[in-house]
Design an enzyme around this catalytic site. Structure first.
Site, short mmCIF file in Angstrom:
data_model
loop_
_atom_site.label_atom_id
_atom_site.label_comp_id
_atom_site.label_asym_id
_atom_site.label_seq_id
_atom_site.Cartn_x
_atom_site.Cartn_y
_atom_site.Cartn_z
N ASP A 112 40.36 43.96 35.77
CA ASP A 112 38.91 44.11 35.96
C ASP A 112 38.60 45.53 36.45
O ASP A 112 39.45 46.19 37.05
CB ASP A 112 38.40 43.16 37.06
CG ASP A 112 38.62 41.71 36.70
OD1 ASP A 112 38.73 41.40 35.50
OD2 ASP A 112 38.69 40.90 37.65
N1 URA Z 1 42.74 38.33 38.24
C1 URA Z 1 41.51 38.81 38.49
O1 URA Z 1 40.67 38.13 39.05
N2 URA Z 1 41.23 40.08 38.09
C2 URA Z 1 42.12 40.88 37.50
O2 URA Z 1 41.81 42.03 37.18
C3 URA Z 1 43.41 40.37 37.25
C4 URA Z 1 43.71 39.08 37.63
#
Ligand code: URA
Length: 247
Positions: A112
């Site tokens: 993310d």
């Molecule tokens: N889980 C999440 O919530 N975000 C990420 O970027 C990777 C795993």
């Protein structure tokens, strides 16, 4: 890779040095050398062996890595892996020419925008699919910082293989959680559902305030790789992705 040959102009165009016409002009200007000898013939075929990159130079500089690159990046906060999100892309952290390569360099899975840490990138489609294959279920470990103290029952809930995330109809695979302190934990997943770590902690009444991926398989993010920096992985580094994690 060894044994395969490629025309000089095609190789350089695929590595982002310019159009075939521009490569022709570079050759005419004597800017391309092999073992320090000027190469004039852009139709000349070269054997794609690993030593080629150090033998070939353009503008007096060693050639960029040949196709088959695997990079590990320390993804900083605020950059995105997908054009669907707003903000600068992780590719903006690569040298400009590398963004024009064909095959293109892609991220191996995603983090993310507000997650930092170990991100792999490659132009090798077969390797990419191997790493993200559900059959191999390569473990990925995250350090999560939490808004509230841990309750104490999270590890067995995550390990049970029965936790159902909101809006889904299939329980999560068992995941391993290790407490670091009352508001921080390591979580190792063998799958990668949308916002999975954040949604898992939300399912147990908590909220992730910071998330950082520290390893994929037995490949750990090196402590000297600063946010935004990347490094090329050699064969030993690549094999660590598939090796069992150090426990
Ligand atoms: N889980 C999440 O919530 N975000 C990420 O970027 C990777 C795993």
């Amino acid at each position: 890779m060894s044994g395969k040959t490629i025309r000089l102009d095609r190789l350089l165009a695929n590595l982002g040095y310019g159009s075939r016409r521009e490569i022709l002009l570079l050759a005419r200007a004597g800017r391309i050398r092999l073992d320090n000898e000027i190469l004039h013939d852009v139709e000349q075929r070269l054997t794609l062996d690993p030593a080629l990159a150090s033998r070939l130079s353009v503008h007096g500089e060693e050639l960029d890595p040949l196709p088959g690159v695997v990079l590990m990046m320390n993804k900083p906060l605020g950059v995105t892996c997908s054009r669907k999100e707003s903000g600068p892309l992780v590719f903006s952290l690569l040298p400009e020419r590398w963004r024009r390569r064909d095959p293109a360099i892609s991220t191996v899975g995603r983090l993310d925008k507000d997650t930092s840490g170990l991100l792999l990138l490659t132009d090798d489609g077969a390797l990419l699919h191997r790493i993200i294959s559900p059959r191999l279920s390569t473990p990925k470990t995250y350090r999560a910082t939490l808004d509230r103290p841990l309750r104490g029952d999270e590890a067995p809930i995550f390990a049970a293989g029965t936790l159902m995330l909101e809006g889904e109809d299939k329980p999560l695979l068992p995941a391993r959680m290790e407490v670091l302190d009352e508001r921080a934990a390591l979580l190792t997943l063998r799958e990668g559902r949308y916002h999975q770590v954040r949604r898992m902690f939300a399912a147990v009444g908590n909220h992730v305030t910071a998330l950082h991926r520290i390893s994929i398989g037995a490949l750990a993010l090196p402590s000297d790789l600063a946010p935004g920096e990347f490094a090329l992985l050699d064969a030993a580094g690549i094999s660590r992705i598939f090796a069992p994690e150090a426990t």
